[in-house]
Design a protein around this motif. Structure first.
Motif, PDB file in Angstrom:
ATOM      1  N   LEU A   1       5.439  12.416  -1.266  1.00 51.29           N
ATOM      2  CA  LEU A   1       5.101  12.688  -2.668  1.00 51.29           C
ATOM      3  C   LEU A   1       6.233  12.249  -3.598  1.00 51.29           C
ATOM      4  CD1 LEU A   1       3.509  13.902  -4.999  1.00 51.29           C
ATOM      5  CD2 LEU A   1       4.286  16.184  -4.283  1.00 51.29           C
TER       6      LEU A   1
ATOM      7  N   THR B   1     -10.629  18.175  -8.855  1.00 50.21           N
ATOM      8  CA  THR B   1     -10.210  16.987  -8.104  1.00 50.21           C
ATOM      9  C   THR B   1      -9.794  17.361  -6.680  1.00 50.21           C
ATOM     10  OG1 THR B   1      -7.888  17.108  -8.835  1.00 50.21           O
ATOM     11  CG2 THR B   1      -9.382  15.778 -10.168  1.00 50.21           C
TER      12      THR B   1
ATOM     13  N   PRO C   1       1.738   8.223  -9.943  1.00 48.58           N
ATOM     14  CA  PRO C   1       0.357   8.458 -10.389  1.00 48.58           C
ATOM     15  C   PRO C   1      -0.369   7.128 -10.564  1.00 48.58           C
ATOM     16  CG  PRO C   1       1.945   8.961 -12.147  1.00 48.58           C
ATOM     17  CD  PRO C   1       2.738   8.664 -10.916  1.00 48.58           C
ATOM     18  N   ASN C   2      -1.677   7.137 -10.358  1.00 46.52           N
ATOM     19  CA  ASN C   2      -2.454   5.898 -10.492  1.00 46.52           C
ATOM     20  C   ASN C   2      -3.317   5.928 -11.759  1.00 46.52           C
ATOM     21  OD1 ASN C   2      -5.041   7.113  -9.915  1.00 46.52           O
ATOM     22  ND2 ASN C   2      -4.430   7.234  -7.759  1.00 46.52           N
TER      23      ASN C   2
ATOM     24  N   SER D   1      -2.676   6.278  -4.598  1.00 45.52           N
ATOM     25  CA  SER D   1      -1.227   6.419  -4.822  1.00 45.52           C
ATOM     26  C   SER D   1      -0.498   6.454  -3.486  1.00 45.52           C
ATOM     27  CB  SER D   1      -0.940   7.706  -5.599  1.00 45.52           C
ATOM     28  OG  SER D   1      -1.414   7.597  -6.918  1.00 45.52           O
TER      29      SER D   1
ATOM     30  N   LEU E   1       0.764  14.673  -9.190  1.00 45.57           N
ATOM     31  CA  LEU E   1       0.459  13.391  -9.835  1.00 45.57           C
ATOM     32  C   LEU E   1      -0.389  13.547 -11.100  1.00 45.57           C
ATOM     33  CD1 LEU E   1      -0.011  11.049  -6.738  1.00 45.57           C
ATOM     34  CD2 LEU E   1       2.051  11.531  -8.076  1.00 45.57           C
ATOM     35  N   HIS E   2      -1.162  14.623 -11.199  1.00 43.09           N
ATOM     36  CA  HIS E   2      -1.882  14.847 -12.467  1.00 43.09           C
ATOM     37  C   HIS E   2      -0.880  15.081 -13.609  1.00 43.09           C
ATOM     38  CE1 HIS E   2      -5.952  14.730 -11.153  1.00 43.09           C
ATOM     39  NE2 HIS E   2      -5.833  15.742 -10.319  1.00 43.09           N
TER      40      HIS E   2
ATOM     41  N   HIS F   1      -5.325   9.180 -12.429  1.00 43.00           N
ATOM     42  CA  HIS F   1      -4.539  10.296 -12.978  1.00 43.00           C
ATOM     43  C   HIS F   1      -4.253  10.051 -14.469  1.00 43.00           C
ATOM     44  CE1 HIS F   1      -3.138  10.315  -8.622  1.00 43.00           C
ATOM     45  NE2 HIS F   1      -3.569  11.543  -8.749  1.00 43.00           N
TER      46      HIS F   1
ATOM     47  N   ASN G   1      -5.421  19.592  -4.992  1.00 43.39           N
ATOM     48  CA  ASN G   1      -4.263  18.836  -4.518  1.00 43.39           C
ATOM     49  C   ASN G   1      -2.973  19.609  -4.751  1.00 43.39           C
ATOM     50  OD1 ASN G   1      -6.141  16.937  -3.987  1.00 43.39           O
ATOM     51  ND2 ASN G   1      -5.608  15.574  -5.683  1.00 43.39           N
TER      52      ASN G   1
ATOM     53  N   SER H   1      -5.817  10.913  -5.272  1.00 49.90           N
ATOM     54  CA  SER H   1      -4.435  10.495  -5.001  1.00 49.90           C
ATOM     55  C   SER H   1      -4.355   9.470  -3.870  1.00 49.90           C
ATOM     56  CB  SER H   1      -3.580  11.719  -4.657  1.00 49.90           C
ATOM     57  OG  SER H   1      -3.517  12.600  -5.761  1.00 49.90           O
TER      58      SER H   1
ATOM     59  N   THR I   1      -7.343  21.476  -9.616  1.00 50.50           N
ATOM     60  CA  THR I   1      -7.168  20.555  -8.490  1.00 50.50           C
ATOM     61  C   THR I   1      -6.943  21.316  -7.192  1.00 50.50           C
ATOM     62  OG1 THR I   1      -6.003  18.601  -7.672  1.00 50.50           O
ATOM     63  CG2 THR I   1      -4.645  20.234  -8.835  1.00 50.50           C
TER      64      THR I   1
ATOM     65  N   ASP J   1      -0.106  17.913  -4.746  1.00 49.83           N
ATOM     66  CA  ASP J   1       0.834  16.961  -5.353  1.00 49.83           C
ATOM     67  C   ASP J   1       0.935  17.219  -6.862  1.00 49.83           C
ATOM     68  OD1 ASP J   1      -1.062  15.289  -6.933  1.00 49.83           O
ATOM     69  OD2 ASP J   1      -1.808  14.606  -4.992  1.00 49.83           O
TER      70      ASP J   1
END
Ligand code: OAD
Length: 239
Positions: free
Chosen positions: A59, A7, A64-65, A15, A95-96, A68, A91, A12, A89, A93
């Motif tokens: 952050l 990812t 998370p959306n 988000s 969020l996962h 995620h 990323n 994200s 990832t 962040d």
């Protein structure tokens, strides 16, 4: 089925965390050579700290959306069926993890960790960083930095990542522009290993032509639909 997912910032985006190379992305406003390189940090550490402090604050208020969360569902669903998800990832962040994925490999590091360049300590870090902050372990100042990978630095966990990539049956790239190596080269490695490849992104990435299958649209719409398909057995590793 064993699935390797890569990812990037696009997952994200919905988000509220900005991407890098889109029209209003971070690198359209800021110079990555000044803010995301070891030389940039040596020359102007306050500017680099400020950039990452703002991102850390963003952050801490982001959620998370649906994309995620769908990957959290996928990890659990594959495990129930005797399979495995390897989520790699780019990323920084978390969020996962907050979307329910238990094992996440952060190849570009983690924004909610700090590292001391004097003693090597890596610690959870939710506060602003500053040059004058002493390391909680060795107590020296001037060495604390975000635990993230900058340009010209080696991404983390690469041996584990390549082992998982060549052992997977399906490679899926979500929300990444395919502009930064080595991650941008994973699709070629997967193809050489005879693994089916799929891209899910808002727009075609720089290496879109390499993928066997491509789906374009917002991650929050496409990823949950794709996960449903996989768990229903309708997205086999080989066409
Ligand atoms: P980029 O900003 O390069 O690419 C983000 C991708 O996400 C683009 O291809 C967009 O089309 C897509 N996208 C945007 N919104 C989306 C949405 N709602 N749903 C799905 N896709 C969407 O970000 P990355 O590819 O992650 O590294 O960038 C890779 C690396 O470059 C980052 O890890 C960072 C950056 O410089 C370092 O800082 C070392």
């Amino acid at each position: 089925m064993n699935i390797f997912i890569l990812t990037g910032a696009g997952i994200s985006a919905e988000s509220g965390l900005g991407t890098f190379r889109d029209k209003d992305g971070a690198w359209s406003k800021f110079d990555p050579m000044k803010l995301a390189t070891p030389q940039g940090f040596r020359r102007a550490p306050d500017d680099v700290h400020h950039f990452y402090n703002m991102r850390r604050r963003d952050l801490l208020t982001a959620e998370p959306n649906a994309a995620h969360q769908a990957l959290g569902r996928l990890e659990a669903g594959l495990a129930e069926r005797g399979g495995e998800l390897f989520l790699c990832t780019q990323n920084i962040d978390n969020l996962h993890e907050r979307g329910g994925v238990r094992r996440v490999v952060h190849m570009h590091g983690e924004l909610l960790k700090a590292r001391c360049t004097h003693c090597g300590l890596v610690a959870e870090w939710h506060e602003d960083l500053a040059v004058e902050l002493p390391c909680p372990d060795c107590k020296r100042t001037g060495g604390m930095r975000p635990h993230v990978v900058w340009f010209e630095e080696m991404p983390l966990h690469m041996d584990e990542i390549f082992d998982a990539l060549v052992g997977a049956e399906l490679f899926v790239s979500i929300g990444t522009s395919g502009a930064v190596y080595p991650a941008a080269g994973f699709v070629q490695s997967a193809k050489h290993a005879g693994i089916r490849t799929c891209e899910i992104n808002l727009d075609p990435s720089e290496n879109a032509f390499v993928f066997d299958e491509r789906r374009y649209g917002p991650a929050t719409e496409l990823v949950p639909l794709w996960v449903d398909e996989v768990l229903a057995g309708g997205f086999p590793a080989r066409a």
